[in-house]
Write an enzyme that holds these catalytic residues in place. Structure first.
Site, PDB file in Angstrom:
ATOM      1  CE  LYS A  14       6.789  -1.411  12.140  1.00  0.00           C
ATOM      2  NZ  LYS A  14       6.835  -1.333  10.667  1.00  0.00           N
ATOM      3  NE  ARG A  89       3.967   4.397  11.102  1.00  0.00           N
ATOM      4  CZ  ARG A  89       3.493   3.170  11.304  1.00  0.00           C
ATOM      5  NH1 ARG A  89       3.183   2.761  12.522  1.00  0.00           N
ATOM      6  NH2 ARG A  89       3.329   2.358  10.290  1.00  0.00           N
ATOM      7  NE  ARG A 128       0.439  -6.393   6.254  1.00  0.00           N
ATOM      8  CZ  ARG A 128       1.236  -5.519   6.872  1.00  0.00           C
ATOM      9  NH1 ARG A 128       2.012  -5.915   7.859  1.00  0.00           N
ATOM     10  NH2 ARG A 128       1.264  -4.256   6.505  1.00  0.00           N
ATOM     11  NE  ARG A 134      -3.064  -2.926   7.588  1.00  0.00           N
ATOM     12  CZ  ARG A 134      -1.879  -2.700   8.124  1.00  0.00           C
ATOM     13  NH1 ARG A 134      -1.315  -3.609   8.894  1.00  0.00           N
ATOM     14  NH2 ARG A 134      -1.268  -1.562   7.911  1.00  0.00           N
TER      15      ARG A 134
HETATM   16  P1  AMP Z   1       0.876  -0.175  10.951  1.00  0.00           P
HETATM   17  O1  AMP Z   1      -0.069  -1.277  11.280  1.00  0.00           O
HETATM   18  O2  AMP Z   1       1.896   0.065  12.010  1.00  0.00           O
HETATM   19  O3  AMP Z   1       1.503  -0.324   9.582  1.00  0.00           O
HETATM   20  O4  AMP Z   1       0.004   1.178  10.887  1.00  0.00           O
HETATM   21  C1  AMP Z   1      -1.028   1.331   9.944  1.00  0.00           C
HETATM   22  C2  AMP Z   1      -1.355   2.795   9.791  1.00  0.00           C
HETATM   23  O5  AMP Z   1      -1.814   3.331  11.042  1.00  0.00           O
HETATM   24  C3  AMP Z   1      -0.205   3.695   9.382  1.00  0.00           C
HETATM   25  O6  AMP Z   1       0.012   3.716   7.975  1.00  0.00           O
HETATM   26  C4  AMP Z   1      -0.677   5.053   9.906  1.00  0.00           C
HETATM   27  O7  AMP Z   1      -1.664   5.608   9.062  1.00  0.00           O
HETATM   28  C5  AMP Z   1      -1.361   4.661  11.216  1.00  0.00           C
HETATM   29  N1  AMP Z   1      -0.396   4.677  12.341  1.00  0.00           N
HETATM   30  C6  AMP Z   1       0.048   3.611  13.056  1.00  0.00           C
HETATM   31  N2  AMP Z   1       0.927   3.992  13.990  1.00  0.00           N
HETATM   32  C7  AMP Z   1       1.055   5.330  13.864  1.00  0.00           C
HETATM   33  C8  AMP Z   1       1.847   6.320  14.520  1.00  0.00           C
HETATM   34  N3  AMP Z   1       2.709   5.998  15.496  1.00  0.00           N
HETATM   35  N4  AMP Z   1       1.695   7.612  14.127  1.00  0.00           N
HETATM   36  C9  AMP Z   1       0.840   7.963  13.155  1.00  0.00           C
HETATM   37  N5  AMP Z   1       0.083   7.091  12.463  1.00  0.00           N
HETATM   38  C10 AMP Z   1       0.186   5.782  12.809  1.00  0.00           C
END
Ligand code: AMP
Length: 190
Positions: A14, A89, A128, A134
């Protein structure tokens, strides 16, 4: 104005594809994951709260996430469109996004869902993790938790937008440019 949701499991590409779509269509990229990492990097109260969930591979509570997202949209009104990456989400987040946009007489035009197999996801995230720094990219059980959360809580968002004919599934395996062309074809069809 084009408003897109870039959807798919963690590690489905994404972020990579969002950057390319932003360049081509001049959209504002809103990644809730990036926003949380920015807050965590600055040790803000929001960042500290989010960190306890993110490091376990759990979702940050909707109240926190929706508030942060709303603030980002409200403070960037003069754009030619938004690309939401990693949001919504949950169904609750999807409903909140639709009402926020409706207040501004806007709608989501399309949800583009990248389809990637589970073992490929784990491989990509661990790869990654070598450079992302991370914590949630470096532990197989946290990655598995993120995949489970996606299946249980997030995948219903695809069906939610499918009800209005806006969800499309795009093959997310293969070459980055090839995948981008598939996404482009879907954007052109709007
Ligand atoms: P991402 O970078 O999109 O993979 O997000 C990393 C982490 O941030 C996820 O595993 C969640 O813990 C948190 N996170 C990101 N976006 C959301 C969302 N829309 N709702 C809840 N938690 C989120």
């Amino acid at each position: 104005m084009i408003n897109l949701i870039l959807f798919g499991p963690p590690g489905s590409g994404k972020g990579t594809q969002a950057v390319k779509l932003v360049e081509k269509y001049n959209l504002l990229h809103i990644s809730t994951g990036d926003l949380f990492r920015y807050e965590m990097g600055n040790n803000t109260p929001l960042g500290l709260e989010a960190k306890s969930y993110i490091e376990k591979g759990q979702l940050v509570p909707d109240s926190v996430t929706i508030g942060m997202l709303k603030n980002k949209v409200d403070t960037n009104p003069d754009v030619s469109g938004y690309i939401f990456d990693g949001f919504p989400r949950t169904i609750n987040q999807a409903e909140a996004l639709d009402s926020l946009l409706a207040e501004k007489k806007l709608v989501i035009d399309k949800l583009l869902s990248l389809k990637v197999e589970d073992d490929e996801i784990v491989k990509r995230i661990l790869h990654r993790g070598k450079t992302s720094g991370r914590a949630d990219d470096n532990d197989a059980s946290i990655i598995q938790n993120r995949i489970n959360v996606y299946k249980q809580e997030t995948s219903p968002v695809f069906d939610y937008y499918a009800k209005t004919g806006k969800s499309v599934l795009v093959e997310g395996m293969g070459d980055i440019d090839e995948i981008f062309e598939r996404l482009n074809a879907e954007v052109h069809a709007i």
